[in-house]
Design a protein around this motif. Structure first.
Motif, short mmCIF file in Angstrom:
data_model
loop_
_atom_site.label_atom_id
_atom_site.label_comp_id
_atom_site.label_asym_id
_atom_site.label_seq_id
_atom_site.Cartn_x
_atom_site.Cartn_y
_atom_site.Cartn_z
N THR A 215 -11.96 -4.13 0.97
CA THR A 215 -13.04 -5.09 1.13
C THR A 215 -14.37 -4.43 1.50
OG1 THR A 215 -12.36 -5.45 3.43
CG2 THR A 215 -11.49 -6.96 1.76
N ASN A 216 -14.32 -3.23 2.07
CA ASN A 216 -15.55 -2.54 2.44
C ASN A 216 -15.83 -1.34 1.56
OD1 ASN A 216 -13.46 -0.97 3.35
ND2 ASN A 216 -14.39 -0.45 5.31
N SER A 217 -15.21 -1.29 0.39
CA SER A 217 -15.42 -0.16 -0.50
C SER A 217 -16.84 -0.16 -1.06
CB SER A 217 -14.42 -0.22 -1.66
OG SER A 217 -14.71 0.79 -2.61
N PRO A 218 -17.48 1.01 -1.11
CA PRO A 218 -18.81 1.10 -1.72
C PRO A 218 -18.73 1.15 -3.25
CG PRO A 218 -18.15 3.25 -0.93
CD PRO A 218 -17.06 2.31 -0.51
N PHE A 219 -17.52 1.20 -3.79
CA PHE A 219 -17.34 1.28 -5.24
C PHE A 219 -16.95 -0.09 -5.80
CE2 PHE A 219 -15.90 5.38 -3.36
CZ PHE A 219 -17.00 6.15 -3.76
N GLY A 220 -16.74 -0.13 -7.10
CA GLY A 220 -16.42 -1.39 -7.75
C GLY A 220 -14.94 -1.69 -7.81
N ASN A 221 -14.20 -1.30 -6.78
CA ASN A 221 -12.75 -1.51 -6.81
C ASN A 221 -12.28 -2.33 -5.62
OD1 ASN A 221 -13.29 0.47 -4.89
ND2 ASN A 221 -11.49 1.69 -5.36
N ARG A 222 -13.10 -3.26 -5.17
CA ARG A 222 -12.75 -4.04 -3.99
C ARG A 222 -11.57 -4.99 -4.23
NH1 ARG A 222 -18.35 -5.54 -0.76
NH2 ARG A 222 -19.16 -3.40 -0.68
N ASP A 223 -11.27 -5.28 -5.48
CA ASP A 223 -10.15 -6.17 -5.76
C ASP A 223 -8.84 -5.41 -5.95
OD1 ASP A 223 -11.01 -4.94 -8.06
OD2 ASP A 223 -10.61 -6.65 -9.36
N GLN A 224 -8.88 -4.08 -5.88
CA GLN A 224 -7.67 -3.30 -6.03
C GLN A 224 -6.83 -3.39 -4.75
OE1 GLN A 224 -8.37 0.68 -7.32
NE2 GLN A 224 -6.21 1.29 -7.23
N LYS A 225 -5.52 -3.41 -4.89
CA LYS A 225 -4.61 -3.59 -3.76
C LYS A 225 -3.77 -2.34 -3.53
CE LYS A 225 -5.50 -8.10 -3.28
NZ LYS A 225 -6.47 -8.28 -4.36
N PHE A 226 -3.37 -2.16 -2.27
CA PHE A 226 -2.28 -1.23 -1.99
C PHE A 226 -1.41 -1.86 -0.92
CE2 PHE A 226 -5.59 -0.02 0.93
CZ PHE A 226 -4.98 0.49 2.06
N PHE A 227 -0.20 -1.31 -0.74
CA PHE A 227 0.83 -2.02 -0.01
C PHE A 227 1.49 -1.12 1.03
CE2 PHE A 227 0.56 -3.33 -4.42
CZ PHE A 227 0.33 -4.70 -4.31
N LEU A 228 1.84 -1.72 2.16
CA LEU A 228 2.64 -1.04 3.18
C LEU A 228 3.99 -1.73 3.24
CD1 LEU A 228 3.12 0.93 5.52
CD2 LEU A 228 2.06 -0.74 7.04
N LYS A 229 5.03 -0.98 2.93
CA LYS A 229 6.40 -1.49 2.98
C LYS A 229 7.20 -0.54 3.88
CE LYS A 229 9.74 -4.20 1.17
NZ LYS A 229 9.86 -5.62 1.50
N GLY A 230 7.54 -1.01 5.09
CA GLY A 230 8.26 -0.14 6.02
C GLY A 230 7.39 1.00 6.49
N ASN A 231 7.82 2.23 6.21
CA ASN A 231 7.12 3.42 6.68
C ASN A 231 6.26 4.06 5.60
OD1 ASN A 231 9.13 4.36 5.01
ND2 ASN A 231 9.76 6.04 6.32
N SER A 232 6.03 3.38 4.47
CA SER A 232 5.37 4.03 3.34
C SER A 232 4.32 3.12 2.70
CB SER A 232 6.41 4.43 2.27
OG SER A 232 7.38 5.30 2.81
N TYR A 233 3.23 3.75 2.24
CA TYR A 233 2.17 3.06 1.51
C TYR A 233 2.33 3.32 0.01
CZ TYR A 233 -0.45 2.32 5.86
OH TYR A 233 -0.84 1.92 7.11
N PHE A 234 2.06 2.30 -0.80
CA PHE A 234 2.20 2.40 -2.24
C PHE A 234 0.98 1.79 -2.94
CE2 PHE A 234 6.40 2.00 -0.38
CZ PHE A 234 7.10 3.04 -0.99
N TYR A 235 0.73 2.24 -4.17
CA TYR A 235 -0.29 1.63 -5.01
C TYR A 235 0.35 1.21 -6.33
CZ TYR A 235 -0.37 6.25 -7.28
OH TYR A 235 0.00 7.42 -7.92
N ALA A 236 -0.19 0.21 -6.94
CA ALA A 236 0.27 -0.25 -8.26
C ALA A 236 -0.58 0.40 -9.34
CB ALA A 236 0.19 -1.77 -8.36
N HIS A 237 0.04 0.77 -10.44
CA HIS A 237 -0.68 1.36 -11.55
C HIS A 237 -1.59 0.32 -12.21
CE1 HIS A 237 2.81 4.44 -12.00
NE2 HIS A 237 1.94 4.79 -11.07
N THR A 238 -2.78 0.74 -12.51
CA THR A 238 -3.70 -0.10 -13.27
C THR A 238 -3.39 0.05 -14.76
OG1 THR A 238 -5.34 1.66 -13.48
CG2 THR A 238 -5.48 0.23 -11.52
N GLU A 239 -3.99 -0.81 -15.56
CA GLU A 239 -3.75 -0.74 -17.01
C GLU A 239 -4.20 0.61 -17.57
OE1 GLU A 239 -4.97 -3.16 -21.11
OE2 GLU A 239 -5.37 -4.02 -19.13
N SER A 240 -5.34 1.11 -17.11
CA SER A 240 -5.82 2.40 -17.62
C SER A 240 -4.89 3.54 -17.21
CB SER A 240 -7.24 2.67 -17.11
OG SER A 240 -7.28 2.73 -15.69
N MET A 241 -4.33 3.47 -16.02
CA MET A 241 -3.37 4.49 -15.58
C MET A 241 -2.12 4.47 -16.45
SD MET A 241 -3.68 4.09 -11.46
CE MET A 241 -2.20 5.08 -11.20
#
Length: 269
Positions: A215-241
């Protein structure tokens, strides 16, 4: 389907890479082995970084796997590799992605990948410890022929394949970081007692998931999400990835894609 045509699964990946409290039971392993055999799939056991107690929990799994016709073991701990080489030489070791040292920050690194022109900074960010020839020689000397990577937000330089290593990767999630300290396990503790290593585990991660956005990103990726599940953080692949990943697969740079449709923090007993 439009990228690959008919999809053919060759392996069953079972286990957990991120927490020794989620190491499956022997009975759960046997159930998975039986299901894989019925589907005529090869078997891959995923294992996390571990303590001495974790090593003890893995030994009976290796015994069952070796006695059931063998298979692959993904190790994310050098002690696990030592155990495999010493006591279970028929099992095939694969270096896990947790031992692949890359910069994993989906808040910033995608900005380099979308820059108008490639930069030297991007080239560096796409590399890892696998680019070291002596390290690759160490792995092959220890009987490791396959290494796992994550599909990084900034892209991957896979030129280390020239050292003879086969490359496997995961989709549609990548991991950012992991720790022995689990936020979910501390939910029931007083504030002063939270975030302590070795806290009793009641598998709180199975029912709790935190979703973050920039939400405080200076870039255009404020709608991108990442997740904390237990002891680990994860990101979801975007379409371009995903498109970049599929291009590397079509080019023959990646030997195997492991599809994990859910965040890889599921317990099996």
């Amino acid at each position: 389907m439009t990228e690959f045509g008919d999809i053919r699964f060759t392996h069953c990946a079972f286990g957990n890479e991120f927490c020794e409290h989620l190491i499956p039971s022997v009975s759960a392993l046997q159930t998975a082995l039986t299901a894989a055999q019925q589907q005529q799939l090869s078997f891959t056991l995923l294992t996390p970084y571990v303590s001495n107690e974790g090593i003890a929990a893995l030994r009976p799994l290796f015994e069952r796997l070796a006695g059931n016709g063998g298979g692959e073991v993904v190790f994310n701990d050098w002690g696990v590799l030592n155990l495999l080489r010493r006591d279970f030489p028929t099992l095939i070791p694969i270096q896990g992605r947790l031992l692949n040292k890359s910069l994993r920050d989906p808040r910033v690194t995608p900005m380099y990948a979308t820059a108008p022109a490639p930069s030297s900074a991007l080239n560096v960010l796409q590399r890892s410890n696998l680019d070291c020839e002596s390290y690759a020689a160490l792995l092959t000397g220890l009987g490791v022929q396959t290494v796992e990577t994550d599909n990084l937000p900034q892209g991957n330089d896979l030129s280390f394949a020239q050292y003879g290593l086969r490359i496997a990767t995961y989709a549609p999630f990548g991991f950012i970081s992991t720790s022995r300290i689990c936020m979910a396990a501390g939910l029931h503790y007083r504030k002063a007692d939270k975030f302590q290593p070795g806290a009793p585990c009641r598998h709180e991660c199975q029912t709790h998931l935190l979703e973050y956005s920039y939400t405080n990103s200076p870039f255009g990726n404020r709608d991108q999400k990442f997740f904390l599940k237990g002891n680990s953080y994860f990101y979801a692949h975007t379409e371009s990835m995903l498109h970049a990943l599929f291009a590397q697969i079509r080019a023959g740079q990646i030997a195997r894609l492991t599809w994990q449709p859910r965040l890889p923090m599921t317990v099996a007993h």
